[in-house]
Design a protein around this motif. Structure first.
Motif, PDB file in Angstrom:
ATOM      1  N   GLY A 192       0.856  -1.182   0.000  1.00 10.98           N
ATOM      2  CA  GLY A 192       0.000   0.000   0.000  1.00 10.98           C
ATOM      3  C   GLY A 192       0.892   1.233   0.000  1.00 10.98           C
ATOM      4  N   TRP A 193       0.559   2.200   0.854  1.00 14.50           N
ATOM      5  CA  TRP A 193       1.419   3.383   0.987  1.00 14.50           C
ATOM      6  C   TRP A 193       2.579   3.124   1.951  1.00 14.50           C
ATOM      7  CZ3 TRP A 193       2.083   7.196  -2.104  1.00 14.50           C
ATOM      8  CH2 TRP A 193       1.022   7.704  -2.869  1.00 14.50           C
ATOM      9  N   GLY A 194       2.718   1.911   2.428  1.00  9.55           N
ATOM     10  CA  GLY A 194       3.774   1.605   3.398  1.00  9.55           C
ATOM     11  C   GLY A 194       5.170   1.893   2.897  1.00  9.55           C
ATOM     12  N   TYR A 195       5.398   1.681   1.599  1.00 12.17           N
ATOM     13  CA  TYR A 195       6.741   1.905   1.038  1.00 12.17           C
ATOM     14  C   TYR A 195       7.181   3.354   1.192  1.00 12.17           C
ATOM     15  CZ  TYR A 195       5.098   4.599  -2.963  1.00 12.17           C
ATOM     16  OH  TYR A 195       4.574   5.590  -3.743  1.00 12.17           O
ATOM     17  N   ALA A 196       6.195   4.287   1.221  1.00 14.32           N
ATOM     18  CA  ALA A 196       6.514   5.712   1.221  1.00 14.32           C
ATOM     19  C   ALA A 196       7.314   6.130   2.443  1.00 14.32           C
ATOM     20  CB  ALA A 196       5.230   6.534   1.134  1.00 14.32           C
ATOM     21  N   LYS A 197       7.094   5.475   3.581  1.00 17.56           N
ATOM     22  CA  LYS A 197       7.763   5.853   4.823  1.00 17.56           C
ATOM     23  C   LYS A 197       9.079   5.109   5.023  1.00 17.56           C
ATOM     24  CE  LYS A 197       6.701   6.826   9.674  1.00 17.56           C
ATOM     25  NZ  LYS A 197       5.713   6.682  10.771  1.00 17.56           N
ATOM     26  N   LEU A 198       9.313   4.060   4.249  1.00 17.60           N
ATOM     27  CA  LEU A 198      10.573   3.328   4.362  1.00 17.60           C
ATOM     28  C   LEU A 198      11.729   4.206   3.900  1.00 17.60           C
ATOM     29  CD1 LEU A 198       9.466  -0.112   2.840  1.00 17.60           C
ATOM     30  CD2 LEU A 198       9.796   0.434   5.268  1.00 17.60           C
ATOM     31  N   TYR A 217       2.903  18.172  -5.826  1.00 13.96           N
ATOM     32  CA  TYR A 217       2.538  17.244  -4.755  1.00 13.96           C
ATOM     33  C   TYR A 217       3.218  17.660  -3.456  1.00 13.96           C
ATOM     34  CZ  TYR A 217       7.238  15.367  -5.413  1.00 13.96           C
ATOM     35  OH  TYR A 217       8.606  15.247  -5.502  1.00 13.96           O
ATOM     36  N   PHE A 218       2.796  17.034  -2.365  1.00 15.26           N
ATOM     37  CA  PHE A 218       3.512  17.155  -1.101  1.00 15.26           C
ATOM     38  C   PHE A 218       3.437  15.823  -0.375  1.00 15.26           C
ATOM     39  CE2 PHE A 218      -0.862  18.115   0.062  1.00 15.26           C
ATOM     40  CZ  PHE A 218      -1.018  17.577   1.334  1.00 15.26           C
ATOM     41  N   PHE A 219       4.296  15.646   0.620  1.00 16.02           N
ATOM     42  CA  PHE A 219       4.303  14.421   1.413  1.00 16.02           C
ATOM     43  C   PHE A 219       3.489  14.654   2.692  1.00 16.02           C
ATOM     44  CE2 PHE A 219       8.780  13.149  -0.271  1.00 16.02           C
ATOM     45  CZ  PHE A 219       8.208  12.755  -1.465  1.00 16.02           C
ATOM     46  N   GLU A 220       2.543  13.784   2.938  1.00 16.29           N
ATOM     47  CA  GLU A 220       1.762  13.880   4.166  1.00 16.29           C
ATOM     48  C   GLU A 220       2.689  13.697   5.367  1.00 16.29           C
ATOM     49  OE1 GLU A 220      -2.290  11.906   6.031  1.00 16.29           O
ATOM     50  OE2 GLU A 220      -0.947  10.628   4.870  1.00 16.29           O
ATOM     51  N   PRO A 221       2.628  14.598   6.347  1.00 12.62           N
ATOM     52  CA  PRO A 221       3.474  14.432   7.535  1.00 12.62           C
ATOM     53  C   PRO A 221       3.246  13.074   8.202  1.00 12.62           C
ATOM     54  CG  PRO A 221       2.472  16.609   7.510  1.00 12.62           C
ATOM     55  CD  PRO A 221       1.824  15.828   6.392  1.00 12.62           C
ATOM     56  N   ASN A 222       4.315  12.510   8.715  1.00 15.64           N
ATOM     57  CA  ASN A 222       4.332  11.231   9.440  1.00 15.64           C
ATOM     58  C   ASN A 222       4.276  10.010   8.533  1.00 15.64           C
ATOM     59  OD1 ASN A 222       4.376  12.601  11.971  1.00 15.64           O
ATOM     60  ND2 ASN A 222       2.163  12.851  11.855  1.00 15.64           N
ATOM     61  N   PRO A 271      -3.382  21.314   4.994  1.00 12.69           N
ATOM     62  CA  PRO A 271      -4.010  20.010   4.736  1.00 12.69           C
ATOM     63  C   PRO A 271      -3.232  18.853   5.349  1.00 12.69           C
ATOM     64  CG  PRO A 271      -2.861  20.813   2.785  1.00 12.69           C
ATOM     65  CD  PRO A 271      -2.859  21.940   3.767  1.00 12.69           C
ATOM     66  N   LEU A 272      -3.943  18.004   6.046  1.00  7.87           N
ATOM     67  CA  LEU A 272      -3.371  16.797   6.662  1.00  7.87           C
ATOM     68  C   LEU A 272      -2.222  17.130   7.612  1.00  7.87           C
ATOM     69  CD1 LEU A 272      -3.294  14.621   3.401  1.00  7.87           C
ATOM     70  CD2 LEU A 272      -5.004  14.539   5.209  1.00  7.87           C
ATOM     71  N   GLY A 273      -2.206  18.382   8.089  1.00  9.58           N
ATOM     72  CA  GLY A 273      -1.147  18.815   8.997  1.00  9.58           C
ATOM     73  C   GLY A 273       0.099  19.323   8.295  1.00  9.58           C
ATOM     74  N   PHE A 274       0.054  19.420   6.964  1.00  4.89           N
ATOM     75  CA  PHE A 274       1.212  19.920   6.208  1.00  4.89           C
ATOM     76  C   PHE A 274       1.272  21.437   6.321  1.00  4.89           C
ATOM     77  CE2 PHE A 274       2.890  21.736   2.252  1.00  4.89           C
ATOM     78  CZ  PHE A 274       4.164  21.198   2.254  1.00  4.89           C
ATOM     79  N   VAL A 275       2.428  21.961   6.761  1.00  7.69           N
ATOM     80  CA  VAL A 275       2.598  23.393   6.966  1.00  7.69           C
ATOM     81  C   VAL A 275       3.586  24.000   5.984  1.00  7.69           C
ATOM     82  CG1 VAL A 275       3.345  25.169   8.615  1.00  7.69           C
ATOM     83  CG2 VAL A 275       2.056  23.176   9.423  1.00  7.69           C
TER      84      VAL A 275
END
Length: 429
Positions: free
Chosen positions: A145-151, A217-222, A247-251
């Motif tokens: 899923g989106w798991g790879y994004a945080k690796l 695009y941007f990366f969702e925090p966390n 959005p989604l806590g992105f500053v």
């Protein structure tokens, strides 16, 4: 029966035999333009394997390795630093990796090589950075899923073989060659707009396959999930308004070390710029210009050399514009020259705004409200400037909007300087 009548009968007989032969040949011969569809196994991402079944497309695709300058002097596929042409990049992106390494994009076949070599990637870079660099994205999403994004990026990169650069499977279903989108960020963004990509027309897909990566695009925090900021629209003002809502806590993408402003970095908003421009609104797809039809041995196919239309003006532009290649080249060059002139001035004004805010912040008892206002204005000025500077066409995808955005960037920068002066109580610049 006279002589004239006999001659006429003989002629008709010859014509009957001739056309009978032609009709027979047409009936039994396979049309030269028909491409036989080959079923390639799912999960096959090596373009050389696809090329065995689609040699004409593959031969044109391999030309993406050619590195050469743009015919107009803007863009091109040579690996040169953009700051060579716009030195203000180094100051405006100070504190961000783009101030250190910001090269022109090369062809798709260099996607993995370039991301390995860029100085913008470091030990803390997330796996999300691979999202638009490989068709192996499909496999990563299927497995995690989106798991790879945080690796860690290096960990994800180790799973991608050398042939895994952007290629056939990014855009085509291997079973039937239908166009498809594999980037979940694009699919999710379109779904929020009420568009089901799986039901899109082929003509729409001829732009969607490009838009899935050539976009802001941007990366969702966390989580580092990739998010396309289109919920309020795709114009610079729409996206800026979206970011104001955090959005989604992105500053912010980073804080500028001089002005201390919370900055945004635009990422090649080609799809957004095209979609609100003349060609986009008229239904001209990305592939119409960047992948024009060609013929070889009687077979018609789309060129898979995804490059500037200026390198193939007759095929890319001539089907709609009949004024001739010299006129077309002049139109593009003039648009880009005007855009660059206004953009370059805007970038320099943004630099001056950062400088003014820095000076104001160093003054005792500075007016903090005005200082905050100045920081918001320089953030906005740089966003409008960067939206044009980061886009690939130097204004041509949407000349009116690009010139307007660059002009607004200069105006917001001027306002930022005035706010800094008010905060300091003196004229700093």
């Amino acid at each position: 029966m006279n002589k004239s009548q006999k001659s006429m009968i003989a002629l008709l007989g010859v014509l009957l035999v001739f056309f009978g032969f032609v009709i027979t040949r047409i009936g039994i011969a396979k049309p030269a333009s028909t491409v036989k569809i080959a079923k390639i196994p799912a999960g096959e991402y090596d373009p050389a394997v696809w090329g065995k079944f689609y040699p004409l497309q593959y031969e044109s695709y391999k030309k993406n390795s050619i590195m050469e300058p743009s015919p107009t002097g803007y863009g091109g596929s040579l690996k040169v630093q953009k700051s060579d042409m716009m030195p203000e990049i180094k100051t405006n992106f100070k504190g961000n990796p783009f101030s250190v390494d910001y090269t022109e994009d090369r062809g798709h076949v260099y996607a993995l090589e370039d991301i390995k070599e860029t100085k913008r990637i470091g030990p803390k870079s997330p796996g999300a950075c691979i999202t638009c660099k490989t068709p192996y994205l499909e496999k990563l999403v299927q497995e995690t899923g989106w798991g790879y994004a945080k690796l860690p990026f290096s960990q994800v990169m180790d799973t991608i073989p050398s042939h895994g650069y952007i290629s056939c499977a990014n855009c085509h279903d291997p079973e039937n060659m239908n166009l498809r989108v594999i980037n979940p960020a694009f699919i999710e963004a379109m779904d929020r707009k009420g568009v089901d990509v799986t039901k899109a027309s082929r003509e729409d897909m001829r732009s969607y396959v490009c838009g899935q990566c050539h976009a802001e695009y941007f990366f969702e925090p966390n989580t580092s999930r990739v998010v396309f900021p289109w919920d309020k629209g795709s114009k610079p003002s729409d996206i800026y308004a979206y970011y104001l809502d955090k959005p989604l806590g992105f500053v912010q993408d980073w804080q500028h070390p001089d002005s201390k402003a919370a900055m945004l970095k635009a990422q090649h908003p080609d799809f957004e710029t095209w979609s609100t421009g003349t060609h986009g609104k008229a239904g001209v797809a990305c592939a119409d210009c960047h992948m024009p039809y060609e013929r070889k041995d009687g077979q018609k196919y789309s060129s898979h050399t995804m490059t500037s239309p200026l390198k193939n003006l007759d095929a890319a532009c001539g089907t709609c514009h009949t004024q001739g290649s010299a006129w077309l080249m002049d139109q593009v060059k003039t648009t880009q020259d005007y855009t660059f002139e206004v953009l370059h001035t805007a970038g320099q004004n943004v630099t001056r705004a950062h400088e003014a805010i820095k000076k104001a912040s160093e003054i005792p008892n500075v007016n903090q409200d005005e200082l905050a206002n100045a920081r918001e204005l320089v953030r906005k000025a740089q966003w409008y400037w960067d939206f044009v500077a980061a886009e690939s066409s130097m204004g041509f995808h949407n000349p009116d909007q690009s010139l307007n955005s660059a002009a607004q960037a200069s105006e917001f920068a001027r306002q930022a300087i005035e706010a800094a002066n008010r905060a300091a109580g003196i004229n700093l610049l």
